[in-house]
Design a protein around this motif. Structure first.
Motif, PDB file in Angstrom:
ATOM      1  N   LEU A  99      -9.018   7.660  -3.261  1.00 37.66           N
ATOM      2  CA  LEU A  99      -8.900   6.287  -2.756  1.00 37.66           C
ATOM      3  C   LEU A  99      -8.805   6.232  -1.241  1.00 37.66           C
ATOM      4  N   THR A 100      -8.466   7.358  -0.596  1.00 38.57           N
ATOM      5  CA  THR A 100      -8.278   7.332   0.852  1.00 38.57           C
ATOM      6  C   THR A 100      -9.579   7.150   1.620  1.00 38.57           C
ATOM      7  N   THR A 101     -10.724   7.220   0.954  1.00 38.95           N
ATOM      8  CA  THR A 101     -11.987   6.997   1.669  1.00 38.95           C
ATOM      9  C   THR A 101     -12.129   5.551   2.123  1.00 38.95           C
ATOM     10  N   GLU A 102     -11.447   4.623   1.427  1.00 37.41           N
ATOM     11  CA  GLU A 102     -11.574   3.197   1.769  1.00 37.41           C
ATOM     12  C   GLU A 102     -10.234   2.498   1.909  1.00 37.41           C
ATOM     13  N   HIS A 103      -9.130   3.220   1.719  1.00 35.50           N
ATOM     14  CA  HIS A 103      -7.800   2.615   1.773  1.00 35.50           C
ATOM     15  C   HIS A 103      -6.812   3.554   2.440  1.00 35.50           C
ATOM     16  N   HIS A 104      -5.799   2.960   3.047  1.00 33.43           N
ATOM     17  CA  HIS A 104      -4.568   3.700   3.244  1.00 33.43           C
ATOM     18  C   HIS A 104      -3.876   3.704   1.891  1.00 33.43           C
ATOM     19  N   VAL A 105      -3.362   4.844   1.496  1.00 34.56           N
ATOM     20  CA  VAL A 105      -2.781   4.969   0.157  1.00 34.56           C
ATOM     21  C   VAL A 105      -1.308   5.343   0.283  1.00 34.56           C
ATOM     22  N   MET A 106      -0.481   4.600  -0.427  1.00 31.24           N
ATOM     23  CA  MET A 106       0.934   4.933  -0.536  1.00 31.24           C
ATOM     24  C   MET A 106       1.216   5.336  -1.972  1.00 31.24           C
ATOM     25  N   PHE A 107       1.571   6.602  -2.156  1.00 29.93           N
ATOM     26  CA  PHE A 107       1.893   7.144  -3.474  1.00 29.93           C
ATOM     27  C   PHE A 107       3.400   7.017  -3.655  1.00 29.93           C
ATOM     28  N   VAL A 108       3.814   6.225  -4.650  1.00 24.02           N
ATOM     29  CA  VAL A 108       5.227   5.909  -4.841  1.00 24.02           C
ATOM     30  C   VAL A 108       5.771   6.663  -6.047  1.00 24.02           C
ATOM     31  N   ASP A 109       6.779   7.479  -5.821  1.00 25.80           N
ATOM     32  CA  ASP A 109       7.427   8.207  -6.911  1.00 25.80           C
ATOM     33  C   ASP A 109       8.150   7.248  -7.860  1.00 25.80           C
ATOM     34  N   PRO A 110       8.370   7.660  -9.115  1.00 26.04           N
ATOM     35  CA  PRO A 110       9.190   6.848 -10.020  1.00 26.04           C
ATOM     36  C   PRO A 110      10.655   6.903  -9.588  1.00 26.04           C
TER      37      PRO A 110
ATOM     38  N   TRP B 240      20.151   5.480  -2.340  1.00 20.37           N
ATOM     39  CA  TRP B 240      19.983   4.262  -1.543  1.00 20.37           C
ATOM     40  C   TRP B 240      19.040   4.446  -0.385  1.00 20.37           C
ATOM     41  N   GLN B 241      18.829   5.649   0.043  1.00 21.57           N
ATOM     42  CA  GLN B 241      17.897   5.872   1.137  1.00 21.57           C
ATOM     43  C   GLN B 241      16.488   5.992   0.577  1.00 21.57           C
ATOM     44  N   ALA B 242      15.557   5.285   1.180  1.00 22.72           N
ATOM     45  CA  ALA B 242      14.147   5.403   0.812  1.00 22.72           C
ATOM     46  C   ALA B 242      13.392   6.015   1.977  1.00 22.72           C
ATOM     47  N   THR B 243      12.381   6.789   1.681  1.00 24.90           N
ATOM     48  CA  THR B 243      11.594   7.419   2.738  1.00 24.90           C
ATOM     49  C   THR B 243      10.112   7.223   2.494  1.00 24.90           C
ATOM     50  N   VAL B 244       9.357   7.096   3.565  1.00 26.69           N
ATOM     51  CA  VAL B 244       7.899   7.067   3.514  1.00 26.69           C
ATOM     52  C   VAL B 244       7.404   8.113   4.500  1.00 26.69           C
ATOM     53  N   THR B 245       6.677   9.087   4.010  1.00 25.89           N
ATOM     54  CA  THR B 245       6.239  10.216   4.828  1.00 25.89           C
ATOM     55  C   THR B 245       4.733  10.381   4.735  1.00 25.89           C
ATOM     56  N   GLN B 246       4.081  10.532   5.867  1.00 32.40           N
ATOM     57  CA  GLN B 246       2.638  10.764   5.852  1.00 32.40           C
ATOM     58  C   GLN B 246       2.362  12.199   5.445  1.00 32.40           C
ATOM     59  N   VAL B 247       1.459  12.366   4.453  1.00 33.49           N
ATOM     60  CA  VAL B 247       1.144  13.706   3.967  1.00 33.49           C
ATOM     61  C   VAL B 247      -0.309  14.100   4.212  1.00 33.49           C
ATOM     62  N   ASP B 248      -1.142  13.132   4.595  1.00 36.48           N
ATOM     63  CA  ASP B 248      -2.544  13.429   4.878  1.00 36.48           C
ATOM     64  C   ASP B 248      -3.086  12.310   5.770  1.00 36.48           C
ATOM     65  N   ARG B 249      -4.371  12.406   6.082  1.00 35.17           N
ATOM     66  CA  ARG B 249      -4.981  11.491   7.036  1.00 35.17           C
ATOM     67  C   ARG B 249      -4.704  10.025   6.720  1.00 35.17           C
ATOM     68  N   ALA B 250      -4.874   9.624   5.462  1.00 32.31           N
ATOM     69  CA  ALA B 250      -4.668   8.223   5.081  1.00 32.31           C
ATOM     70  C   ALA B 250      -3.792   8.128   3.843  1.00 32.31           C
ATOM     71  N   LEU B 251      -2.872   9.077   3.720  1.00 30.19           N
ATOM     72  CA  LEU B 251      -2.061   9.153   2.503  1.00 30.19           C
ATOM     73  C   LEU B 251      -0.590   9.293   2.862  1.00 30.19           C
ATOM     74  N   TRP B 252       0.219   8.439   2.239  1.00 35.78           N
ATOM     75  CA  TRP B 252       1.658   8.444   2.454  1.00 35.78           C
ATOM     76  C   TRP B 252       2.385   8.630   1.123  1.00 35.78           C
ATOM     77  N   HIS B 253       3.520   9.262   1.201  1.00 33.34           N
ATOM     78  CA  HIS B 253       4.352   9.495   0.014  1.00 33.34           C
ATOM     79  C   HIS B 253       5.655   8.727   0.187  1.00 33.34           C
ATOM     80  N   ALA B 254       5.957   7.863  -0.774  1.00 28.27           N
ATOM     81  CA  ALA B 254       7.170   7.063  -0.729  1.00 28.27           C
ATOM     82  C   ALA B 254       8.125   7.487  -1.841  1.00 28.27           C
ATOM     83  N   VAL B 255       9.361   7.725  -1.459  1.00 24.95           N
ATOM     84  CA  VAL B 255      10.428   7.956  -2.427  1.00 24.95           C
ATOM     85  C   VAL B 255      11.325   6.719  -2.386  1.00 24.95           C
TER      86      VAL B 255
END
Length: 386
Positions: A46-57, A64-79
């Motif tokens: 999906l990163t070819t046409e979108h910024h992607v945020m992958f959200v963990d369950p 209580w703390q949430a984090t969003v971390t960039q893991v690739d060119r257009a891909l972010w990981h959210a906890v």
């Protein structure tokens, strides 16, 4: 915002992103650190046409703390935060957790100029997020029937959220051709987008793990969980007893009940959990590979991606009669019962190293790569609002 959320505002850390490319927010039932699964592969496509945020369950413990971390060119990981434990089992807890997570992510995206084009769910329990995040389109990716592997008292909770996710979706995908007939007739007609593989990762040329090099051949390889839900340990045990001079290498985690039928078999080797990076080196040393799944039960809908990974390595495959594998019959040998399974393995061992057969297997794997699945996915998304 509830008093609880107001008192303990999540903190989210990431570099600002302000471009014209829209966002796809993926609520997955599999954590990002869970490995290289369908969810991870499609997120990258999906990163070819979108910024992607992958959200963990949500987690099992309050967080209580949430984090969003960039893991690739257009891909972010959210906890996301977890306000209430056991949300998978308690409907109100799930609603609260999803409400808090969606609110935190919405604020982060608003702060960084994010416009959500796609809200993607591959987990039924993420359905409440569709009401909390403004998206141009909603995609539900059916990878499992979650309610089939929970306790009976929790099935109503999961089935209700499955119906909710289907109703909210503008596009419904199914990982297996056997899934749509087992899903409620709600929302759009499911489009089958089968699992795929990464032929580059599972390349024929490469190292062989020292563990396999030390084993007595021929070696029958399996990669996946050794459990009671899908893996037919009784079948494998019967074949192992019938062919004591064969070695059965079972790569992956196991449960006590899953491995119980294999106890006392010296020619069965269980590796335990193995990282995705190390799997090809173990499988390269195998002579033939297997998918010994139970049939006639609640997991008949699965489409094991390991099949294409085996084929990418040029390995012959013997499998039980899963509906999703029937179209590969002739390339994949289908067998039922210990005697037939043993015979099928013996037949495949005779032609395992034939160059023409290896090339044929690899060609099928290449045609079923995640790159091909990604192109098919992008074509399907063209019909959705932007």
């Amino acid at each position: 915002m509830s008093d609880l959320t107001a008192r303990r505002q999540p903190t989210l850390d990431s570099d600002p992103v302000r471009t014209a490319m829209p966002w796809a927010v993926l609520f997955s039932g599999t954590p990002w650190v869970g490995g290289a699964h369908r969810q991870h592969a499609l997120a990258r496509e999906l990163t070819t046409e979108h910024h992607v945020m992958f959200v963990d369950p949500p987690g099992q413990r309050p967080r209580w703390q949430a984090t969003v971390t960039q893991v690739d060119r257009a891909l972010w990981h959210a906890v996301p935060p977890t306000a209430v434990p056991l949300g998978r089992h308690l409907p109100p807890g799930n609603e609260i957790n999803r409400w808090v997570a969606a609110g935190a992510l919405r604020r982060w995206l608003h702060h960084h100029g994010g416009r959500i084009r796609l809200l993607w769910m591959d987990e039924d329990l993420a359905a409440p997020c569709a009401d909390r995040l403004p998206a141009a389109a909603v995609v539900y990716d059916a990878t499992d029937l979650d309610w089939t592997f929970t306790r009976w008292w929790n099935r109503r909770h999961l089935r209700r959220n499955l119906a909710r996710a289907l109703t909210a979706a503008d596009l419904v995908l199914a990982s297996s051709s056997a899934l749509p007939e087992r899903m409620p007739l709600l929302g759009p007609v499911p489009v089958v987008l089968p699992n795929g593989c990464d032929p580059t990762h599972f390349a024929v040329d490469g190292p062989v793990a020292p563990l396999v090099a030390c084993l007595r051949g021929p070696i029958v390889g399996y990669c996946g969980a050794v459990d009671t839900r899908a893996f037919d340990a009784d079948l494998v045990a019967a074949v192992a007893r019938a062919r004591p001079h064969w070695t059965f290498l079972l790569i992956g985690p196991s449960t006590r009940s899953g491995r119980a039928p294999l106890r006392g078999l010296d020619n069965v080797i269980l590796t335990g959990p193995v990282g995705y990076t190390d799997i090809p080196a173990l499988l390269r040393g195998c002579d033939v590979t297997v998918i010994p799944y139970r049939v006639g039960g609640l997991i008949d809908y699965v489409h094991p991606k390991k099949c294409y990974e085996y084929l990418a390595l040029g390995k012959p495959v013997v499998a039980t009669a899963l509906p999703a594998l029937r179209k590969l019959e002739g390339l994949v040998r289908i067998a039922a019962g210990p005697a037939a399974f043993t015979e099928a393995l013996a037949t495949e061992l005779d032609t395992a190293a034939v160059p023409e057969q290896i090339a044929r297997r690899r060609a099928v794997a290449a045609a079923n790569s995640w790159a091909h699945r990604g192109q098919r996915l992008r074509n399907l998304l063209e019909g959705l609002p932007r």
